[in-house]
Scaffold this motif. Structure first.
Motif, PDB file in Angstrom:
ATOM      1  N   GLU A   1     -50.498 -21.173 -34.683  1.00 18.40           N
ATOM      2  CA  GLU A   1     -50.582 -21.060 -33.225  1.00 18.40           C
ATOM      3  C   GLU A   1     -49.322 -20.330 -32.762  1.00 18.40           C
ATOM      4  O   GLU A   1     -48.202 -20.780 -32.999  1.00 18.40           O
ATOM      5  CB  GLU A   1     -50.667 -22.443 -32.572  1.00 18.40           C
ATOM      6  N   CYS A   2     -49.530 -19.191 -32.089  1.00 18.47           N
ATOM      7  CA  CYS A   2     -48.413 -18.329 -31.734  1.00 18.47           C
ATOM      8  C   CYS A   2     -48.368 -18.096 -30.225  1.00 18.47           C
ATOM      9  O   CYS A   2     -49.409 -18.060 -29.555  1.00 18.47           O
ATOM     10  CB  CYS A   2     -48.523 -16.987 -32.453  1.00 18.47           C
ATOM     11  N   HIS A   3     -47.170 -17.935 -29.664  1.00 19.70           N
ATOM     12  CA  HIS A   3     -46.993 -17.647 -28.246  1.00 19.70           C
ATOM     13  C   HIS A   3     -45.608 -17.039 -28.011  1.00 19.70           C
ATOM     14  O   HIS A   3     -44.711 -17.138 -28.865  1.00 19.70           O
ATOM     15  CB  HIS A   3     -47.150 -18.914 -27.410  1.00 19.70           C
ATOM     16  N   ILE A   4     -45.484 -16.409 -26.816  1.00 17.97           N
ATOM     17  CA  ILE A   4     -44.191 -15.912 -26.353  1.00 17.97           C
ATOM     18  C   ILE A   4     -43.778 -16.797 -25.185  1.00 17.97           C
ATOM     19  O   ILE A   4     -44.426 -16.786 -24.121  1.00 17.97           O
ATOM     20  CB  ILE A   4     -44.289 -14.441 -25.908  1.00 17.97           C
ATOM     21  N   PRO A   5     -42.773 -17.663 -25.361  1.00 14.57           N
ATOM     22  CA  PRO A   5     -42.407 -18.611 -24.304  1.00 14.57           C
ATOM     23  C   PRO A   5     -41.808 -17.905 -23.092  1.00 14.57           C
ATOM     24  O   PRO A   5     -41.041 -16.951 -23.213  1.00 14.57           O
ATOM     25  CB  PRO A   5     -41.377 -19.511 -24.992  1.00 14.57           C
ATOM     26  N   CYS A   6     -42.184 -18.431 -21.888  1.00 15.99           N
ATOM     27  CA  CYS A   6     -41.661 -17.914 -20.630  1.00 15.99           C
ATOM     28  C   CYS A   6     -41.122 -19.080 -19.811  1.00 15.99           C
ATOM     29  O   CYS A   6     -41.891 -19.979 -19.415  1.00 15.99           O
ATOM     30  CB  CYS A   6     -42.747 -17.188 -19.830  1.00 15.99           C
ATOM     31  N   ASP A   7     -39.824 -19.091 -19.588  1.00 14.92           N
ATOM     32  CA  ASP A   7     -39.209 -20.095 -18.721  1.00 14.92           C
ATOM     33  C   ASP A   7     -38.819 -19.409 -17.413  1.00 14.92           C
ATOM     34  O   ASP A   7     -39.671 -19.140 -16.571  1.00 14.92           O
ATOM     35  CB  ASP A   7     -38.010 -20.728 -19.417  1.00 14.92           C
ATOM     36  N   ASP A   8     -37.534 -19.127 -17.218  1.00 11.78           N
ATOM     37  CA  ASP A   8     -37.159 -18.319 -16.059  1.00 11.78           C
ATOM     38  C   ASP A   8     -37.654 -16.887 -16.253  1.00 11.78           C
ATOM     39  O   ASP A   8     -38.133 -16.248 -15.323  1.00 11.78           O
ATOM     40  CB  ASP A   8     -35.638 -18.348 -15.883  1.00 11.78           C
TER      41      ASP A   8
ATOM     42  N   LEU B   1     -52.412  -7.855 -33.319  1.00 12.87           N
ATOM     43  CA  LEU B   1     -51.550  -8.377 -34.377  1.00 12.87           C
ATOM     44  C   LEU B   1     -52.335  -9.429 -35.167  1.00 12.87           C
ATOM     45  O   LEU B   1     -52.986 -10.301 -34.574  1.00 12.87           O
ATOM     46  CB  LEU B   1     -50.270  -8.987 -33.797  1.00 12.87           C
ATOM     47  N   ARG B   2     -52.304  -9.310 -36.492  1.00 15.55           N
ATOM     48  CA  ARG B   2     -52.951 -10.284 -37.392  1.00 15.55           C
ATOM     49  C   ARG B   2     -51.861 -11.156 -38.010  1.00 15.55           C
ATOM     50  O   ARG B   2     -50.867 -10.642 -38.541  1.00 15.55           O
ATOM     51  CB  ARG B   2     -53.722  -9.554 -38.490  1.00 15.55           C
ATOM     52  N   VAL B   3     -52.051 -12.491 -37.999  1.00 15.57           N
ATOM     53  CA  VAL B   3     -51.030 -13.437 -38.475  1.00 15.57           C
ATOM     54  C   VAL B   3     -51.699 -14.484 -39.371  1.00 15.57           C
ATOM     55  O   VAL B   3     -52.812 -14.940 -39.072  1.00 15.57           O
ATOM     56  CB  VAL B   3     -50.298 -14.120 -37.290  1.00 15.57           C
ATOM     57  N   TRP B   4     -51.018 -14.854 -40.467  1.00  7.67           N
ATOM     58  CA  TRP B   4     -51.460 -15.939 -41.341  1.00  7.67           C
ATOM     59  C   TRP B   4     -50.245 -16.589 -42.024  1.00  7.67           C
ATOM     60  O   TRP B   4     -49.122 -16.066 -41.939  1.00  7.67           O
ATOM     61  CB  TRP B   4     -52.473 -15.447 -42.368  1.00  7.67           C
ATOM     62  N   VAL B   5     -50.501 -17.728 -42.725  1.00  8.18           N
ATOM     63  CA  VAL B   5     -49.440 -18.502 -43.400  1.00  8.18           C
ATOM     64  C   VAL B   5     -49.802 -18.628 -44.869  1.00  8.18           C
ATOM     65  O   VAL B   5     -50.980 -18.831 -45.220  1.00  8.18           O
ATOM     66  CB  VAL B   5     -49.258 -19.897 -42.773  1.00  8.18           C
ATOM     67  N   GLN B   6     -48.777 -18.523 -45.722  1.00 11.33           N
ATOM     68  CA  GLN B   6     -48.947 -18.665 -47.167  1.00 11.33           C
ATOM     69  C   GLN B   6     -48.152 -19.894 -47.635  1.00 11.33           C
ATOM     70  O   GLN B   6     -46.969 -20.039 -47.311  1.00 11.33           O
ATOM     71  CB  GLN B   6     -48.442 -17.421 -47.898  1.00 11.33           C
ATOM     72  N   ALA B   7     -48.816 -20.831 -48.369  1.00  7.17           N
ATOM     73  CA  ALA B   7     -48.163 -21.995 -48.975  1.00  7.17           C
ATOM     74  C   ALA B   7     -48.145 -21.819 -50.478  1.00  7.17           C
ATOM     75  O   ALA B   7     -49.138 -21.372 -51.067  1.00  7.17           O
ATOM     76  CB  ALA B   7     -48.902 -23.274 -48.599  1.00  7.17           C
ATOM     77  N   GLU B   8     -47.021 -22.207 -51.133  1.00 11.38           N
ATOM     78  CA  GLU B   8     -46.888 -21.970 -52.565  1.00 11.38           C
ATOM     79  C   GLU B   8     -46.077 -23.095 -53.207  1.00 11.38           C
ATOM     80  O   GLU B   8     -45.054 -23.543 -52.665  1.00 11.38           O
ATOM     81  CB  GLU B   8     -46.208 -20.625 -52.810  1.00 11.38           C
TER      82      GLU B   8
END
Length: 683
Positions: A31-38, A95-102
């Protein structure tokens, strides 16, 4: 050669273990996001979930691929989050994103997530800025306007404080919310809000905001009961009650009003403030109790009040002292988290008179009144209840069942002791023998203290040292009298016996005692018969003396009592009689004195006859009436002879003596001790 085989076996085992091991599980999609506060950030933040295995360390890496087929990755180690820095992607692009576990056994890849980088902006949560209690209403502010974006859509969720589930409403593009349902009075409600802007992701939930609804007078009645310790009908009790649930309190409970009705027809009203209880009130999260004894109280009532009113008083009757009934009506299953009680009452039980409900309670033994105590009320159709909580191991809990009539009269039905788990019991307090016979003995013991039993004592084991037999004595309340009779023992023999208490976990320490059985009964009879054989000669001698004094039946005797030495008690005389009467020697046993003297005589009262012959002519005063003088001469000498005439001097068996014989013999015993008839008559 043997070492080679061992090495080969180890290698094969390692290969098998390696082949049998599984690669890591597939991680969740990121789960990806660009945080926005101020202002909004520039990096993409990604996180994921994965099953953790401490035995097999696993490392992770975050991978991405741009629309231009440029791949990149970053190793995150064991962390479940990572960043895609701004230089590796373009805004408003795919953008394509994934996770690798090893791990050492292999690797696994998550699902691929595809998104537009422009849609990854995520505003910070809204801030609730205003609220109102009647009606319930809140309003909030969002960061979307600061990002020069219009507000997208907002969601509101709410619940009553301490409840688990939330209710959720979609309110659209607005910044206020009014509670539409009927709010419970005096209840604290919790609210949270989340919003999205015109583009991008929805925010996280805001911080919780709490509002208490408008209060009203409390409703219903208090659940009031009494804690009388482990003796459920003990008059020394404390009154305890459960706090009103939120749905009945309708606001902040300020205090309690308690009324005590004494046995002497007096009434005491006690107002106890929660803010200042003055030591009279002790409360925890769920219950309160009156910190005062109820010894002289016959009944009591309690009501709770807030700023708008009070509940209807709840009545409690205090039982009088009585016997605690017990029976096999209750079945208890208990562990350290749960206590389940079920029961089945016979229709003829004395405490099943018309009633409206049951009360099931438990009491932790050894605790003060009001502590370690709880109860549940259930309908009369219910026969099972369950308590939840933390129950101490090895500690006894008394579980009791009551019936309650419509006028709140409570009647005790049954009680049992139960344990969350069982351990080895302590030793019995004392062990002794209370009666001993030739072939049996009765044992008595004081049972283990309830607080030291460490479990339910099922039985007692009793044994005799040196013997294989072990006796099991039931410890059930119906059978327990703490005595046991050992049988088939031998007379006049020492025994050492022991006893152990037994629980489900096993027997406890041994306690011993010793005793000696009595001698056989025929030995006692022999001793008694020996004593009787010593008394028979004495009895016969007494009979002979009695007959010797009553041989003359024609004499009228004037008798007097006087204490004089009795020569017939002399051992010398007994020996003489034994020699002279050998024909009756089978009933006579000689008795030997250590220092035989004639002076060792017993002083007894005798009947001394003063004789007047009624069948003969009167004679001189010195003829038939004997004259005696006191203080003259010495004791007349006894002779050992079979001649009847000589013996008559000792026994006095002649009817009359001549004056010559009297003069000859008067210098002895007669002249010294016996008075004459004239002296007696003139006295």
């Amino acid at each position: 050669m043997a070492q080679g085989w061992i090495l080969l076996i180890l290698i094969v085992s390692m290969v098998i273990s390696f082949l049998a091991a599984d690669p890591p599980d597939q991680p969740s999609k990121p789960e990806c996001h660009i945080p926005c506060d101020d202002i909004c950030g520039v990096d993409i933040h990604c996180r994921w979930n994965h099953r953790f295995d401490a035995q097999i360390p696993t490392s992770y890496s975050l991978h991405w691929e741009t629309a231009d087929r440029i791949e990149g990755h970053v190793n995150t180690g064991t962390r479940l989050s990572g960043f895609v820095h701004r230089e590796h992607f373009s805004m408003n692009s795919e953008l394509r994103v994934w996770v690798q576990a090893e791990n050492k056994h292999g690797s696994a890849k998550s699902q691929v997530v595809v998104f537009n980088t422009e849609d990854l902006t995520k505003p910070s949560p809204p801030i609730i800025t205003w609220s109102h209690e009647d009606p319930l209403e809140i309003s909030w502010s969002s960061i979307c306007s600061e990002m020069h974006l219009s507000l997208g859509s907002c969601d509101v969720r709410y619940r009553i404080q301490a409840e688990e589930l939330w209710e959720e409403d979609d309110v659209g593009a607005q910044v206020n919310y009014e509670f539409s349902g009927p709010a419970q009075p005096g209840v604290v409600y919790e609210f949270q809000v989340r919003c999205s802007c015109a583009t991008g992701l929805v925010s996280d939930w805001s911080a919780t905001h709490r509002i208490r609804s408008a209060e009203e007078a409390p409703t219903g009645q208090m659940d009031v009961w009494k804690d009388c310790g482990v003796l459920t009908t003990n008059a020394d009790c404390v009154m305890t009650w459960k706090k009103l649930p939120i749905s009945q309190a309708h606001g902040h409970i300020m205090g309690y009003e308690v009324t005590l009705f004494s046995k002497h027809s007096t009434t005491v009203l006690v107002n106890i403030s929660v803010a200042d209880p003055r030591g009279l009130l002790v409360c925890d999260e769920l219950k309160c109790y009156l910190n005062s004894t109820l010894k002289s109280v016959s009944s009591a009532s309690v009501s709770a009040y807030n700023a708008h009113g009070a509940t209807v008083p709840s009545l409690l009757t205090i039982p009088t002292a009585g016997n605690v009934r017990s029976g096999n009506f209750i079945d208890v299953k208990m562990n350290m988290e749960n206590l389940t009680v079920s029961w089945q009452l016979p229709s003829q039980h004395p405490n099943t008179r018309p009633f409206k409900e049951y009360v099931v309670q438990y009491k932790q033994t050894g605790r003060l009144l009001g502590k370690g105590f709880d109860w549940i009320r259930v309908n009369k159709s219910c026969t099972t209840v369950t308590f939840t909580g933390h129950f101490k191991r090895y500690w006894p809990y008394q579980v009791s069942l009551f019936t309650v009539t419509p006028d709140q009269q409570s009647h005790h039905v049954s009680s049992v002791i139960s344990y969350s788990c069982h351990g080895i019991p302590a030793k019995v307090r004392s062990f002794k023998v209370i009666s001993i016979a030739e072939t049996h003995a009765t044992l008595f013991w004081e049972p283990v203290l309830l607080s030291m039993q460490n479990g339910q004592v099922l039985s007692y084991e009793i044994g005799v040292h040196g013997q294989m037999a072990v006796y099991n004595v039931s410890a059930s309340p119906q059978d327990q009298n703490n005595t046991f009779e050992l049988q088939n023992l031998s007379a006049d023999q020492e025994y050492e016996v022991w006893i152990k208490a037994v629980t489900k976990a096993g027997p406890g320490p041994k306690v011993t005692t010793s005793f000696i059985t009595k001698q056989q009964h025929h030995l006692q009879l022999k001793s008694k018969s020996h004593l009787l054989s010593l008394l028979i000669p004495v009895i016969i001698c007494c009979v002979l003396v009695f007959l010797s004094f009553h041989k003359g039946a024609s004499k009228a005797c004037l008798c007097m009592n006087e204490k004089v030495p009795d020569p017939y008690n002399s051992t010398i005389y007994q020996m003489m009689t034994y020699q002279a009467n050998e024909s009756i020697s089978w009933i006579s046993i000689p008795i030997f004195e250590p220092h035989p003297t004639v002076s060792a005589l017993e002083v007894v009262e005798i009947q001394r006859p003063l004789c007047e012959d009624q069948t003969k002519s009167p004679v001189s005063s010195e003829g038939c009436t004997r004259k005696h003088r006191y203080g003259k001469g010495e004791y007349s000498k006894m002779v050992d002879s079979e001649d009847e005439k000589d013996m008559s001097k000792v026994t006095g068996r002649d009817d009359c003596w001549s004056s010559t014989e009297e003069e000859q013999d008067s210098s002895g015993y007669e002249r010294h001790f016996l008075p004459t008839a004239e002296e007696i008559l003139n006295s």
